[in-house]
Design an enzyme around this catalytic site. Structure first.
Site, PDB file in Angstrom:
ATOM      1  N   ASP A 116      -4.144 -68.218 -22.848  1.00  0.00           N
ATOM      2  CA  ASP A 116      -3.590 -69.239 -21.947  1.00  0.00           C
ATOM      3  C   ASP A 116      -2.831 -70.335 -22.712  1.00  0.00           C
ATOM      4  O   ASP A 116      -2.030 -71.055 -22.119  1.00  0.00           O
ATOM      5  CB  ASP A 116      -4.702 -69.903 -21.130  1.00  0.00           C
ATOM      6  CG  ASP A 116      -5.551 -68.890 -20.377  1.00  0.00           C
ATOM      7  OD1 ASP A 116      -5.064 -67.770 -20.141  1.00  0.00           O
ATOM      8  OD2 ASP A 116      -6.696 -69.218 -20.034  1.00  0.00           O
ATOM      9  N   MET A 120      -1.505 -63.818 -16.417  1.00  0.00           N
ATOM     10  CA  MET A 120      -2.682 -64.695 -16.547  1.00  0.00           C
ATOM     11  C   MET A 120      -2.267 -66.074 -17.040  1.00  0.00           C
ATOM     12  O   MET A 120      -1.089 -66.367 -17.221  1.00  0.00           O
ATOM     13  CB  MET A 120      -3.677 -64.059 -17.515  1.00  0.00           C
ATOM     14  CG  MET A 120      -4.506 -62.953 -16.907  1.00  0.00           C
ATOM     15  SD  MET A 120      -5.760 -62.403 -18.086  1.00  0.00           S
ATOM     16  CE  MET A 120      -6.856 -61.508 -16.994  1.00  0.00           C
ATOM     17  N   HIS A 174      -5.853 -57.844 -17.705  1.00  0.00           N
ATOM     18  CA  HIS A 174      -6.463 -57.895 -19.030  1.00  0.00           C
ATOM     19  C   HIS A 174      -5.704 -57.134 -20.114  1.00  0.00           C
ATOM     20  O   HIS A 174      -6.079 -57.250 -21.286  1.00  0.00           O
ATOM     21  CB  HIS A 174      -7.911 -57.399 -18.947  1.00  0.00           C
ATOM     22  CG  HIS A 174      -8.786 -58.351 -18.180  1.00  0.00           C
ATOM     23  ND1 HIS A 174      -8.781 -58.393 -16.805  1.00  0.00           N
ATOM     24  CD2 HIS A 174      -9.632 -59.318 -18.592  1.00  0.00           C
ATOM     25  CE1 HIS A 174      -9.616 -59.345 -16.399  1.00  0.00           C
ATOM     26  NE2 HIS A 174     -10.145 -59.925 -17.462  1.00  0.00           N
ATOM     27  N   LYS A 190     -19.675 -66.260 -19.865  1.00  0.00           N
ATOM     28  CA  LYS A 190     -20.664 -66.648 -18.852  1.00  0.00           C
ATOM     29  C   LYS A 190     -21.899 -67.165 -19.578  1.00  0.00           C
ATOM     30  O   LYS A 190     -22.043 -66.977 -20.773  1.00  0.00           O
ATOM     31  CB  LYS A 190     -21.067 -65.428 -18.034  1.00  0.00           C
ATOM     32  CG  LYS A 190     -19.950 -64.867 -17.218  1.00  0.00           C
ATOM     33  CD  LYS A 190     -20.472 -63.923 -16.154  1.00  0.00           C
ATOM     34  CE  LYS A 190     -19.344 -63.485 -15.271  1.00  0.00           C
ATOM     35  NZ  LYS A 190     -18.252 -62.855 -16.031  1.00  0.00           N
ATOM     36  N   GLY A 191     -22.798 -67.782 -18.850  1.00  0.00           N
ATOM     37  CA  GLY A 191     -24.088 -68.132 -19.440  1.00  0.00           C
ATOM     38  C   GLY A 191     -24.050 -69.402 -20.252  1.00  0.00           C
ATOM     39  O   GLY A 191     -24.496 -69.420 -21.407  1.00  0.00           O
TER      40      GLY A 191
HETATM   41  O1  F6P Z   1      -8.855 -67.718 -20.180  1.00  0.00           O
HETATM   42  C1  F6P Z   1      -8.394 -66.441 -20.476  1.00  0.00           C
HETATM   43  C2  F6P Z   1      -8.295 -65.608 -19.220  1.00  0.00           C
HETATM   44  O2  F6P Z   1      -7.757 -64.339 -19.579  1.00  0.00           O
HETATM   45  C3  F6P Z   1      -7.485 -66.231 -18.082  1.00  0.00           C
HETATM   46  O3  F6P Z   1      -6.108 -66.124 -18.302  1.00  0.00           O
HETATM   47  C4  F6P Z   1      -8.022 -65.447 -16.911  1.00  0.00           C
HETATM   48  O4  F6P Z   1      -7.897 -66.165 -15.717  1.00  0.00           O
HETATM   49  C5  F6P Z   1      -9.476 -65.267 -17.256  1.00  0.00           C
HETATM   50  O5  F6P Z   1      -9.577 -65.389 -18.664  1.00  0.00           O
HETATM   51  C6  F6P Z   1     -10.055 -63.946 -16.840  1.00  0.00           C
HETATM   52  O6  F6P Z   1     -11.408 -63.951 -17.132  1.00  0.00           O
HETATM   53  P1  F6P Z   1     -12.335 -62.669 -17.025  1.00  0.00           P
HETATM   54  O7  F6P Z   1     -12.189 -61.916 -18.327  1.00  0.00           O
HETATM   55  O8  F6P Z   1     -13.691 -63.207 -16.842  1.00  0.00           O
HETATM   56  O9  F6P Z   1     -11.864 -61.855 -15.881  1.00  0.00           O
END
Ligand code: F6P
Length: 363
Positions: A143, A185, A285, A80-81
């Site tokens: 990804d 993801m 995650h 972010k940011g």
């Molecule tokens: O880009 C990596 C990723 O893990 C994606 O697969 C997923 O949509 C996103 O980041 C999740 O982001 P955050 O950690 O902000 O929830």
């Protein structure tokens, strides 16, 4: 011998396994081989924008043996940011890009190594061009959607986690005669879903790159059951839309929308159309955390060493990349702004179809 340099390094964007392996390789090469200093910048771009600056100097004594296998990033990161539109406490956005360049100058650095995904590399390249900062990029993201590299750091580990999840889901699916849906993801790319689906022996793979029909999904699963197997496995990428092309997202308080929810939507549809019991697992995650795989360690180590060598040769505005079984480097200009999706007509989609997996419609 090269003149001693002060090298900055930061990790930016979502974390993944293998970031510390890359940091370790950079420190080994820069400090150990070239005798330079390496300054770690904390929390991505924030470490150079905050005052006082947030940094840590790496020495050879930091290479304790555990860094190579440690998940996450010891430097911290942020997705972010954006410094060009930085969120301010009053809700407005401010261009704070000059703070980043000023922070870099205050540290007296000669170059910056940026470990980031496609979004971070794009922003960081713009920041570095504007601030006249020599930069080398290292691609990372579970990804695997960074252009011009076959692999990015983190993908292999994230994929292993997804395959392990399928290995664990299959026996319970079989015991209860259920269809298990695994949502993985990958944002708008289906690399994790496609490869995990092949390696995990699923019946249906849905990825954002390929249009699908709910009736075809149901026909496939009914067929599996007719052949005598009373359970099924489905893997769906988080970026897949409904069969009517609607986005499925989770809306958080504060107005933020994030990927997520397609697995549960699909679970309902399959239960209705196939008439079976379904259960949904959203992997989330866990794909990003944990010990890096062997492949990610090798990739991150190769990338780290090559990135430092590029700095030594004065070759900037480059990204290290994996191509044809080797580490190479490519122009960042050619990387940023291009999204690396699954090749809908490629070998892996053909493989999935060859295995009888429903992987969307053939156009
Ligand atoms: O880009 C990596 C990723 O893990 C994606 O697969 C997923 O949509 C996103 O980041 C999740 O982001 P955050 O950690 O902000 O929830």
């Amino acid at each position: 011998m090269t003149t001693p340099k002060r090298l900055g390094i930061l990790t930016s964007g979502g974390d993944c396994a293998g970031l510390n392996s890359a940091i370790r390789a950079v420190v080994h090469r820069a400090v150990g081989t070239y005798g330079w200093s390496v300054i770690g910048i904390k929390d991505g771009t924030l470490g150079l924008m905050n005052r006082p600056l947030e940094t840590v100097e790496f020495t050879l004594s930091d290479l304790t043996g555990s860094l190579l296998r440690l998940g996450g990033t010891v430097l911290g990161t942020t997705n972010k940011g954006d410094p060009f539109a930085f969120p301010m406490p009053d809700g407005s956005r401010k261009d704070r890009s000059a703070d980043f360049a000023e922070g870099y100058r205050q540290l007296g650095l000669d170059a910056l190594i940026v470990i980031g995904g496609d979004g971070s590399l794009k922003i960081l390249r713009r920041l570095c061009q504007q601030g006249k900062i020599p930069m080398v990029g290292i691609p990372k993201t579970i990804d695997n959607d960074v252009h011009l590299t076959e692999y990015s750091i983190g993908f292999s580990t994230g994929l292993d986690v997804a395959v392990e999840a399928l290995d664990r889901l299959q026996p319970t699916a079989a015991s209860h005669h259920r269809v298990m849906i695994l949502e993985v993801m990958g944002r708008d790319a289906g690399h994790i879903a496609l490869q995990a689906g092949i390696a995990g022996g699923v019946d249906v793979i849905l990825i954002p790159e390929l249009r699908y029909g709910m009736e075809a999904v149901a026909t496939k699963l009914r067929g599996v059951m007719k052949e005598g197997r009373s359970h099924g496995l489905v893997v769906v990428a988080e970026g897949v839309k409904t069969d009517m092309g609607e986005k499925v997202q989770v809306n958080w308080s504060g107005g933020e929308s994030r990927y997520g929810g397609i697995g549960h939507w699909l679970g309902e549809q399959i239960a209705k159309t196939v008439g079976c019991e379904t259960r949904v697992t959203v992997l989330g995650h866990v794909q990003r955390g944990g010990t890096p795989s062997m492949r990610d360690r090798v990739l991150a180590s190769s990338f780290g060493v090559h990135a430092v060598d590029l700095v030594a040769k004065g070759r900037f505005d480059r990204m290290v990349a994996w191509h044809d079984r080797s580490v190479v480097d490519v122009a960042l200009e050619d990387v940023v702004g291009v999204y690396r999706c699954v090749d809908a007509g490629g070998a892996l989609v053909r493989t999935a179809r060859g295995l009888g997996i429903y992987v969307g419609e053939i156009d």
